[in-house]
Write an enzyme that holds these catalytic residues in place. Structure first.
Site, mmCIF file in Angstrom:
data_model
loop_
_atom_site.group_PDB
_atom_site.id
_atom_site.type_symbol
_atom_site.label_atom_id
_atom_site.label_comp_id
_atom_site.label_asym_id
_atom_site.label_seq_id
_atom_site.Cartn_x
_atom_site.Cartn_y
_atom_site.Cartn_z
ATOM 1 N N ASP A 1 0.824 -1.204 0.000
ATOM 2 C CA ASP A 1 0.000 0.000 0.000
ATOM 3 C C ASP A 1 0.862 1.259 0.000
ATOM 4 O O ASP A 1 1.974 1.252 0.514
ATOM 5 C CB ASP A 1 -0.910 -0.021 1.244
ATOM 6 C CG ASP A 1 -2.051 0.974 1.137
ATOM 7 O OD1 ASP A 1 -2.314 1.480 0.021
ATOM 8 O OD2 ASP A 1 -2.684 1.267 2.170
ATOM 9 N N ASN B 185 -10.626 -2.570 -6.334
ATOM 10 C CA ASN B 185 -9.802 -1.712 -7.189
ATOM 11 C C ASN B 185 -10.401 -1.484 -8.578
ATOM 12 O O ASN B 185 -10.052 -0.514 -9.256
ATOM 13 C CB ASN B 185 -8.375 -2.277 -7.347
ATOM 14 C CG ASN B 185 -7.512 -2.118 -6.111
ATOM 15 O OD1 ASN B 185 -6.577 -2.872 -5.886
ATOM 16 N ND2 ASN B 185 -7.817 -1.123 -5.271
ATOM 17 N N SER C 214 -8.377 -4.875 4.817
ATOM 18 C CA SER C 214 -8.893 -4.601 3.472
ATOM 19 C C SER C 214 -9.309 -5.855 2.695
ATOM 20 O O SER C 214 -8.899 -6.043 1.545
ATOM 21 C CB SER C 214 -7.875 -3.810 2.637
ATOM 22 O OG SER C 214 -7.606 -2.583 3.253
HETATM 23 C C1 FPP Z 1 -1.736 0.149 -3.410
HETATM 24 O O1 FPP Z 1 -1.339 1.488 -3.421
HETATM 25 C C2 FPP Z 1 -1.211 -0.606 -4.549
HETATM 26 C C3 FPP Z 1 -1.954 -1.174 -5.551
HETATM 27 C C4 FPP Z 1 -3.425 -1.086 -5.579
HETATM 28 C C5 FPP Z 1 -1.336 -1.876 -6.681
HETATM 29 C C6 FPP Z 1 -0.113 -2.692 -6.410
HETATM 30 C C7 FPP Z 1 0.613 -2.906 -7.687
HETATM 31 C C8 FPP Z 1 1.954 -2.865 -7.864
HETATM 32 C C9 FPP Z 1 2.925 -2.692 -6.763
HETATM 33 C C10 FPP Z 1 2.526 -2.963 -9.229
HETATM 34 C C11 FPP Z 1 2.499 -4.246 -9.946
HETATM 35 C C12 FPP Z 1 2.604 -5.467 -9.150
HETATM 36 C C13 FPP Z 1 3.157 -6.636 -9.555
HETATM 37 C C14 FPP Z 1 2.983 -7.846 -8.702
HETATM 38 C C15 FPP Z 1 3.922 -6.779 -10.810
HETATM 39 P P1 FPP Z 1 -2.450 2.619 -3.539
HETATM 40 O O2 FPP Z 1 -2.621 2.938 -4.977
HETATM 41 O O3 FPP Z 1 -3.686 2.194 -2.838
HETATM 42 O O4 FPP Z 1 -1.742 3.792 -2.776
HETATM 43 P P2 FPP Z 1 -2.438 4.945 -1.893
HETATM 44 O O5 FPP Z 1 -3.112 4.242 -0.743
HETATM 45 O O6 FPP Z 1 -1.271 5.775 -1.455
HETATM 46 O O7 FPP Z 1 -3.382 5.673 -2.784
#
Ligand code: FPP
Length: 251
Positions: free
Chosen positions: A22, A70, A198
């Protein structure tokens, strides 16, 4: 000074670590960039973590890459995340094979776009004989979806007289979850200073140790995984028993 990695007791490693990655969006915002920039840099942290876990001898690593919820994000972010996934999976298949890592996925995989699904299945097939570590991507995953799905399948079996209601026990329920061949994680890590689960692996984390770090996911590095494991190793896991009972069991 001793390195963090040398302090880790190799005989007491968790077999399965699950991670809620996250903070990508906030990491990008701190740099006045689009959210996608955070996800792109999140891939660096994914690579570091996979490498560190495999080097240590962790057997299962589950990464929460995309939740059912998401899908409700702005279309451009969903599209960007999906193409990042496809690109990364495609680029990393060789490295996974070179390092004897098997890729697998949990979640409502049928809901993925065809290109993502096909790319994922190719990588899963191409790495299926690897045995050092299993990397599990949770994609279009949510625990409530998974449990609802399991209930539907069990109900169908009961309707067809293939299962009797008194045969339902914890093992049977576990066998209908998408994690049926994967041991429960001993440890769950969440980055970015949020203290939430979550909708992730609700059934499977019944006895997991929870570890929260303020680090935003794109900043997560090998040392952060070592710190989490050291914290885990400093805890006493009692599974509802008292300390004296545990001493008797293990001595
Ligand atoms: C949460 O941060 C992250 C995600 C919803 C996506 C995770 C994906 C990756 C790390 C990239 C690709 C993964 C792989 C396995 C190749 P957020 O967007 O919720 O952050 P925030 O809470 O700061 O808005």
């Amino acid at each position: 000074m001793t390195n963090l990695i040398d302090k880790i007791e190799k005989s007491k490693l968790p077999k399965h670590i699950a991670i809620i990655m996250d903070g990508n969006g906030r990491w990008a915002k701190q740099r006045q960039q689009e959210r996608v920039f955070g996800h792109e840099n999140g891939v660096v942290a994914v690579k570091e973590t996979v490498e560190a876990a495999a080097e240590l001898g962790i057997k299962y690593l589950t990464l929460y890459a995309f939740s059912t919820e998401n899908w409700n994000r702005p279309k451009e972010e969903v599209d960007a995340l999906m193409s990042l996934l496809v690109k990364t999976i495609n680029q990393e298949t060789k490295t996974l094979n070179d390092n004897n890592i098997r890729l697998t996925a949990i979640g409502d995989l049928q809901s993925l776009e065809k290109e993502t699904y096909d790319e994922l299945m190719t990588a899963i097939n191409e790495t299926s004989n690897n045995s050092k570590m299993t990397l599990i991507l949770a994609l279009s995953y949510s625990s409530k979806w998974e449990i609802t799905n399991a209930m539907k399948m069990i109900a169908e079996k009961i309707k067809n007289n293939e299962i009797q209601p008194d045969q339902i026990n914890q093992e049977l329920i576990s066998s209908y979850l998408t994690t049926s061949n994967i041991p429960d994680p001993e440890m769950l890590i969440r980055t970015s200073g949020e203290y939430r689960i979550s909708n992730f692996l609700l059934w499977q984390i019944a006895y997991s140790e929870l570890y929260f770090t303020p680090k935003l996911w794109p900043d997560f590095r090998k040392e952060d995984l070592y710190l989490a494991i050291l914290d885990y190793q400093s805890r006493e896991r009692r599974f509802g028993l008292i300390s004296e009972q545990l001493n008797n069991l293990f001595n």
